[in-house]
Design a protein around this motif. Structure first.
Motif, mmCIF file in Angstrom:
data_model
loop_
_atom_site.group_PDB
_atom_site.id
_atom_site.type_symbol
_atom_site.label_atom_id
_atom_site.label_comp_id
_atom_site.label_asym_id
_atom_site.label_seq_id
_atom_site.Cartn_x
_atom_site.Cartn_y
_atom_site.Cartn_z
ATOM 1 N N ARG A 1 0.347 -1.030 -0.198
ATOM 2 C CA ARG A 1 0.093 -0.087 0.406
ATOM 3 C C ARG A 1 0.993 1.399 -0.137
ATOM 4 O O ARG A 1 0.354 2.207 -0.583
ATOM 5 N N ARG A 2 1.988 0.786 0.996
ATOM 6 C CA ARG A 2 2.934 3.124 1.293
ATOM 7 C C ARG A 2 3.961 2.440 0.060
ATOM 8 O O ARG A 2 4.658 3.231 0.201
ATOM 9 N N ARG A 3 4.648 1.757 -0.737
ATOM 10 C CA ARG A 3 6.112 1.560 -1.634
ATOM 11 C C ARG A 3 6.074 2.509 -2.074
ATOM 12 O O ARG A 3 6.865 2.704 -1.949
ATOM 13 N N GLN A 4 4.911 3.555 -2.437
ATOM 14 C CA GLN A 4 5.557 4.250 -3.293
ATOM 15 C C GLN A 4 5.683 5.449 -2.663
ATOM 16 O O GLN A 4 5.554 6.133 -3.344
ATOM 17 N N ALA A 5 4.950 5.277 -1.745
ATOM 18 C CA ALA A 5 5.329 6.206 -1.228
ATOM 19 C C ALA A 5 6.350 6.306 0.419
ATOM 20 O O ALA A 5 6.034 6.843 1.570
ATOM 21 N N GLY A 6 7.519 5.627 0.346
ATOM 22 C CA GLY A 6 8.955 6.633 0.539
ATOM 23 C C GLY A 6 8.659 5.878 1.777
ATOM 24 O O GLY A 6 8.937 5.304 2.573
ATOM 25 N N ALA A 7 8.152 4.291 1.675
ATOM 26 C CA ALA A 7 8.540 2.466 2.763
ATOM 27 C C ALA A 7 9.471 1.895 2.177
ATOM 28 O O ALA A 7 9.497 1.413 3.378
ATOM 29 N N GLY A 8 10.581 2.377 1.875
ATOM 30 C CA GLY A 8 11.587 2.389 1.439
ATOM 31 C C GLY A 8 11.313 0.822 0.648
ATOM 32 O O GLY A 8 10.899 -0.160 0.074
ATOM 33 N N SER A 9 12.506 -0.065 1.290
ATOM 34 C CA SER A 9 12.493 -1.320 0.491
ATOM 35 C C SER A 9 12.164 -2.570 1.440
ATOM 36 O O SER A 9 12.099 -2.291 2.905
ATOM 37 N N LEU A 10 11.185 -3.623 0.914
ATOM 38 C CA LEU A 10 10.869 -4.716 1.733
ATOM 39 C C LEU A 10 11.955 -5.430 2.249
ATOM 40 O O LEU A 10 11.795 -5.884 3.816
ATOM 41 N N ASP A 11 13.101 -5.461 2.256
ATOM 42 C CA ASP A 11 14.376 -6.156 3.132
ATOM 43 C C ASP A 11 14.340 -4.912 4.592
ATOM 44 O O ASP A 11 14.891 -5.531 5.094
ATOM 45 N N GLN B 1 3.835 5.666 10.717
ATOM 46 C CA GLN B 1 5.016 5.955 11.795
ATOM 47 C C GLN B 1 4.995 4.611 12.020
ATOM 48 O O GLN B 1 5.996 4.247 12.448
ATOM 49 N N ARG B 2 3.818 4.022 11.767
ATOM 50 C CA ARG B 2 4.403 2.260 12.493
ATOM 51 C C ARG B 2 5.322 1.553 10.987
ATOM 52 O O ARG B 2 7.057 0.750 12.223
ATOM 53 N N LEU B 3 5.425 2.289 9.876
ATOM 54 C CA LEU B 3 5.871 1.227 9.250
ATOM 55 C C LEU B 3 8.184 2.019 9.441
ATOM 56 O O LEU B 3 8.393 1.227 9.678
ATOM 57 N N ALA B 4 8.015 3.743 9.377
ATOM 58 C CA ALA B 4 9.533 4.287 10.159
ATOM 59 C C ALA B 4 9.375 3.224 11.468
ATOM 60 O O ALA B 4 10.916 3.012 11.483
ATOM 61 N N GLY B 5 8.398 3.223 12.027
ATOM 62 C CA GLY B 5 9.142 3.080 13.453
ATOM 63 C C GLY B 5 9.896 1.736 13.864
ATOM 64 O O GLY B 5 10.062 1.281 13.913
ATOM 65 N N LEU B 6 9.261 0.450 12.645
ATOM 66 C CA LEU B 6 10.004 -0.961 12.127
ATOM 67 C C LEU B 6 11.083 -0.962 12.122
ATOM 68 O O LEU B 6 11.953 -1.757 12.390
ATOM 69 N N ARG B 7 10.649 0.588 10.948
ATOM 70 C CA ARG B 7 12.566 0.104 10.678
ATOM 71 C C ARG B 7 13.608 0.452 11.056
ATOM 72 O O ARG B 7 15.010 0.164 10.893
ATOM 73 N N ALA B 8 13.324 1.873 11.861
ATOM 74 C CA ALA B 8 14.200 2.125 12.727
ATOM 75 C C ALA B 8 15.166 1.803 13.654
ATOM 76 O O ALA B 8 15.539 0.955 14.301
#
Ligand SMILES: Cc1cc2nc3c(=O)[nH]c(=O)nc-3n(C[C@H](O)[C@H](O)[C@H](O)COP(=O)(O)OP(=O)(O)OC[C@H]3O[C@@H](n4cnc5c(N)ncnc54)[C@H](O)[C@@H]3O)c2cc1C
Length: 500
Positions: free
Chosen positions: A115-125, A468-475
């Motif tokens: 859903r958010r891949r085109q909106a700066g969600a980074g790579s799945l890895d 926010q959750r996605l960014a938190g998880l990546r971090a």
């Protein structure tokens, strides 16, 4: 004791399959004698150095200590496989063993990412600790605490195949398995029912048994040559039929993953061990020459070669019946799938587990062999489909080989899966499949198969909250990976082999 109980088991062949079977059969009751005959003159296939996580449960079943096992086999840890140049030249992705993110409110994590891949969600890895740690050359085992992201790690091993067989041999012999050196010249069948009666060695010795395990490698001495089980050839889907293997000097850093690099007519593997790197080139002889394959292999090494390349030939497929009468085939005698996803040793392990669960008595009820054969067939076919996916899902058209595999017809089962994924990123696994949903997603996304949309249920979450959750998880994943020891430091501390 059941008067019909099997008393004598003879394992023919002492490669990885023979010694894994021998080690596991030490769990049979004391009244059962297990012998193994092998021929030093013939030797073993001598490859098979990368594994997948379930091997840890095989070792645990036998009570093998992980550190001791890795020290004895020059072993290293494996968090996944890096695929280079598979989708397009220049692409890189990791098929990690651990999960991507975490499912939220019953919806698969990768759906939120889609859903958010085109909106700066980074790579799945970025959402998989195994993948991030692998890229940083870091390693630590998973934490048992499910509240920490460290619990999402899963690992397997790389090891020296010869040392692994020797390790299992010591284990099995110490627990009563008797090894016989000799070359089988003849397999005797009982005239009345065609069951295997005995094998005869070149020096005339005769070895009788109630139950035979064929671990003779590609030749399938009992299962095929004596019992004619038949072979289903899958080379129309998997045209690679040759390999060259060569060890090279160890280089730094010690990567905690296998690398698979697509080449002009196949792919090259790179497996880091403590004392050296294992390398090989799997290729299709219909699309390149042996000389070109050797040049590609040697040119791609990142350390000095330590031996001449060794050539191997194979036909991908499976034995139609892996258990016939009183003989079960394990290892290469039961079929062969190229080592792209390191599944052969797992297939031995799974065959051994099925064999123990269905261990017969002298009545050899066909319900046992039928079940074994059916389960084995399903498992071989499921793994086959996953391996074909890597070839089919390519955008490469720079060589005749890649044009061929991208355009070839594929099994219905796989075609349906790819279509479903394209339609909305969904994966459904059937039964007791080996490869997880995360594995399928890793390869499909890694090779640029673009779903047309995503699961509408993933739209239920507020966009800002989701970002926010996605960014938190990546971090948190990045921070956790950076705090892990390097793979090299972990090995030095816990399981260094003396000779490394
Ligand atoms: C190129 C390549 C790469 C691979 N890489 C991987 C990998 O990374 N990961 C993985 O899981 N698997 C891998 N595999 C598969 C793996 O090597 C095998 O599954 C594993 O080694 C088991 O082999 P085996 O024991 O069945 O056969 P073999 O090693 O061939 O052993 C056969 C045994 O039978 C004996 N024998 C044969 N004929 C006779 C006779 N007449 N009398 C007495 N003894 C006899 C031989 O002496 C030997 O002991 C790879 C295979 C290939 C070809």
């Amino acid at each position: 004791m059941n008067p019909n109980q099997i008393r004598e088991v003879l394992i023919v062949g002492g490669g990885t399959a023979g010694w894994m079977a021998a080690a596991a059969l030490t769990r049979l009751p004391p009244g059962v004698r297990v012998r193994l005959v092998e021929s030093e003159e013939i030797g073993t296939v001598g490859v098979g150095e990368a594994t997948i996580p379930p091997l840890a449960s095989f070792n645990a079943l036998l009570g093998i200590n992980e550190a001791d096992f890795l020290r004895s086999t020059q072993g290293t840890f494996k968090l996944g496989i890096e695929f280079v140049d598979w989708g397009r030249r220049g692409d890189r992705y990791i098929h990690p063993f651990g999960a991507f993110g975490m499912d939220l409110e019953g919806v698969k994590f990768h759906q939120y990412w889609l859903r958010r891949r085109q909106a700066g969600a980074g790579s799945l890895d970025d959402y998989c600790l195994s993948a991030v740690a692998a890229r940083l050359n870091r390693f630590t085992p998973a934490s048992p605490d499910p509240r920490t992201v460290l619990s999402s790690l899963r690992h397997a091993y790389h090891f020296d195949a010869g040392l692994y067989a020797a390790y299992l041999r010591r284990f099995a012999e110490a627990r009563g398995v008797e090894r016989i050196e000799g070359k089988v010249a003849q397999v005797l069948l009982r005239p009345e029912d065609g069951f295997v009666d005995a094998v005869v060695l070149t020096d005339g010795r005769r070895l009788d048994a109630d139950f035979f395990i064929d671990c003779t490698g590609f030749r399938g001495l009992l299962i095929e040559q004596a019992l004619g089980a038949g072979y289903e050839d899958w080379s129309r889907w998997l045209p690679c039929d040759r390999a060259l293997a060569v060890p090279s000097a160890r280089v730094e850093p010690l990567t905690p993953y296998t690398r698979s690099t697509a080449d002009a007519a196949g792919w090259r593997w790179r497996i880091p061990l403590q004392h050296r790197t294992g390398n090989g080139h799997v290729y299709a002889s219909g699309f390149t020459s042996d000389a070109a394959a050797e040049t590609a292999l040697l040119d791609g090494l990142d350390g000095a070669p330590l031996a001449e390349p060794r050539a191997l030939r194979f036909t991908t497929g499976r034995r139609r019946q892996q258990w016939v009468k009183n003989c079960v085939a394990l290892g290469l005698s039961s079929g062969f799938l190229e080592p792209l996803e390191s599944t052969s040793i797992h297939l031995i392990q799974s065959g051994v587990s099925k064999l123990l669960a269905l261990f017969p008595d002298k009545a050899f009820d066909p319900a046992l062999s039928d079940t074994f054969n059916r389960l084995s067939q399903v498992q071989f076919e499921q793994i086959r489909d996953f391996i074909i996916l890597h070839y089919k899902a390519t955008q490469r058209d720079d060589t005749a080989f890649w044009r061929h595999v991208s355009q070839m017809p594929i099994p219905e089962t796989l075609a349906r899966r790819i279509e479903l994924f394209r339609a909305g990123g969904r994966i459904f696994r059937e039964g007791d499949e080996l490869f997880s949903e995360a594995s399928w997603v890793a390869v499909l996304i890694g090779q640029n198969i673009q779903p047309q949309g995503h699961d509408p249920l993933a739209d239920a979450m507020d966009e800002g909250a989701l970002d926010q959750r996605l960014a938190g998880l990546r971090a948190v994943i990045d921070k956790t990976a950076r705090a892990m020891p390097t793979h090299e430091a972990f090995i030095a501390r816990h399981c260094a082999s003396g000779a490394a």
